[in-house]
Design an enzyme around this catalytic site. Structure first.
Site, short mmCIF file in Angstrom:
data_model
loop_
_atom_site.label_atom_id
_atom_site.label_comp_id
_atom_site.label_asym_id
_atom_site.label_seq_id
_atom_site.Cartn_x
_atom_site.Cartn_y
_atom_site.Cartn_z
N ASN A 219 -8.89 -1.72 3.30
CA ASN A 219 -8.87 -1.94 1.85
C ASN A 219 -7.66 -2.74 1.39
OD1 ASN A 219 -7.21 0.30 2.44
ND2 ASN A 219 -7.42 1.09 0.35
N GLU B 282 -1.36 10.56 4.49
CA GLU B 282 -2.49 10.25 3.63
C GLU B 282 -2.61 11.41 2.64
OE1 GLU B 282 -4.70 7.64 3.57
OE2 GLU B 282 -3.68 6.55 5.18
N ASP C 276 0.86 -1.17 0.00
CA ASP C 276 0.00 0.00 0.00
C ASP C 276 0.91 1.24 0.00
OD1 ASP C 276 -2.30 1.67 0.46
OD2 ASP C 276 -1.75 1.71 2.58
N SER D 233 -2.35 1.65 -4.80
CA SER D 233 -2.80 2.71 -3.89
C SER D 233 -4.22 3.17 -4.16
CB SER D 233 -1.85 3.90 -4.02
OG SER D 233 -2.30 5.00 -3.25
N GLY D 234 -4.93 3.43 -3.08
CA GLY D 234 -6.21 4.12 -3.19
C GLY D 234 -6.02 5.62 -3.33
N ASP E 30 -1.96 -1.15 5.75
CA ASP E 30 -2.40 -0.70 7.08
C ASP E 30 -3.90 -0.61 7.24
OD1 ASP E 30 -3.08 2.69 7.18
OD2 ASP E 30 -2.43 1.73 5.33
N ASP F 146 -0.29 5.08 1.00
CA ASP F 146 -0.55 6.04 2.08
C ASP F 146 -0.47 5.35 3.44
OD1 ASP F 146 -2.80 8.50 0.67
OD2 ASP F 146 -1.22 7.34 -0.27
#
Length: 293
Positions: free
Chosen positions: A251, A101, A92, A180-181, A248, A94
């Site tokens: 998602n 973030e 991931d 990544s989101g 973390d 962020d």
């Protein structure tokens, strides 16, 4: 049939007494335990102890729970992960690869930091649908000038040990990816600088020099993260059981479950509970020692 694992203890300091106590816990769960190896000390930042363990699935689960119950930062890592000739690390971004973030950094410029942070935290705990929460958060950015993206990009700080982790995996011939989101406009320059093999994130829509408050295309949610792990592993001919996933938030859970080793990095309680291992130190390079790199 018993399987081979490595018991990996990690903390700022670990003593011989800690190793002996951990061995007793493992043996009490029915596992056969070899001697703990000489500690790895990374610039005085943390200590890692490893020992060979033979256990069946039930014994391994009991041992892990018992170690956690005594407060040991520990993982039972399948030998197949540690011994694989080629591995794939997927992370991931962020609050994992980087310390912040990105959506919150952008929201600062819109005067919406507090509102966006509350939604982000709920989404990472798994209390909100990620795609819906992302659309709601990005909507608060509508009208921001596009030059804000460069300012946020400059403000991004890598997690401690991130570059060391990536260098170690690449030096050993392994593959390193991130999913990544967050947003392509922030991630791509960073991924290129770090020499990552693959990366994917959402794309912010821009029109007339301003953010529209929308994202383009499919949202990168937990299902997409798992799909990218499978796609990239398949492209390189690396079995999923030889992959290490780190994240973390909620998602990240699907990709952590699909990988041979799923690591919760300073994660939310739900993620820590479901991951194979948890790192609660600020140093991302601890992961290399879990993975045997």
């Amino acid at each position: 049939m018993p399987a081979h694992f490595a018991a990996v203890l990690h903390a700022v300091t670990l003593t011989d007494d800690d190793a002996a106590a951990a061995a007793r816990v493992l043996e009490g769960a029915g596992a056969a335990v070899g001697p703990f190896e000489r500690p790895v000390e990374a610039d005085g930042r943390y200590t890692v102890l490893t020992a060979d363990v033979k256990a069946d699935a039930g014994q391994a689960a009991a041992a892990r729970a018992a170690l956690a119950g005594l407060g040991f930062a520990a993982a039972l890592v399948p030998a197949g992960v540690r011994e694989a000739e080629r591995k794939l690390l997927i992370m991931d971004v962020d609050s994992t690869l980087i310390q912040q973030e990105v959506i919150e950094l952008l929201a600062d410029y819109a005067g919406k930091r507090e509102e966006v942070t509350a939604v982000t935290e709920a989404a990472m705990r798994g209390e909100l649908d990620f795609a819906q929460s992302l659309h709601a958060r990005v909507a608060t950015l509508a009208g921001l000038p596009v030059d804000v993206i460069a300012k946020v990009r400059d403000a991004v700080v890598l997690s401690l040990g991130a570059e060391e982790l990536i260098r170690a995996f690449h030096a050993a011939g392994h593959v390193v990816c991130v999913v990544s989101g967050g947003f392509e406009q922030i991630l791509t320059p960073l991924a290129e600088r770090l020499g990552l093999d693959h990366w994917r994130a959402n794309e912010l829509e821009v029109a007339d020099g301003k953010l529209t408050g929308r994202v383009l295309g499919e949202v990168v949610d937990r299902a997409v993260k798992e799909r990218m792990l499978r796609e990239w592993a398949g492209r390189h001919g690396i079995p999923l059981e030889h992959c290490i996933a780190v994240g973390d938030g909620a998602n990240d859970l699907d990709m952590l479950a699909a990988a041979g080793l799923g690591v919760a990095f300073n994660a939310k309680p739900k993620v820590r509970a479901e991951a194979d291992a948890a790192v609660d130190l600020p140093y991302l390079d601890v992961v290399r020692h879990l993975a045997g790199v």
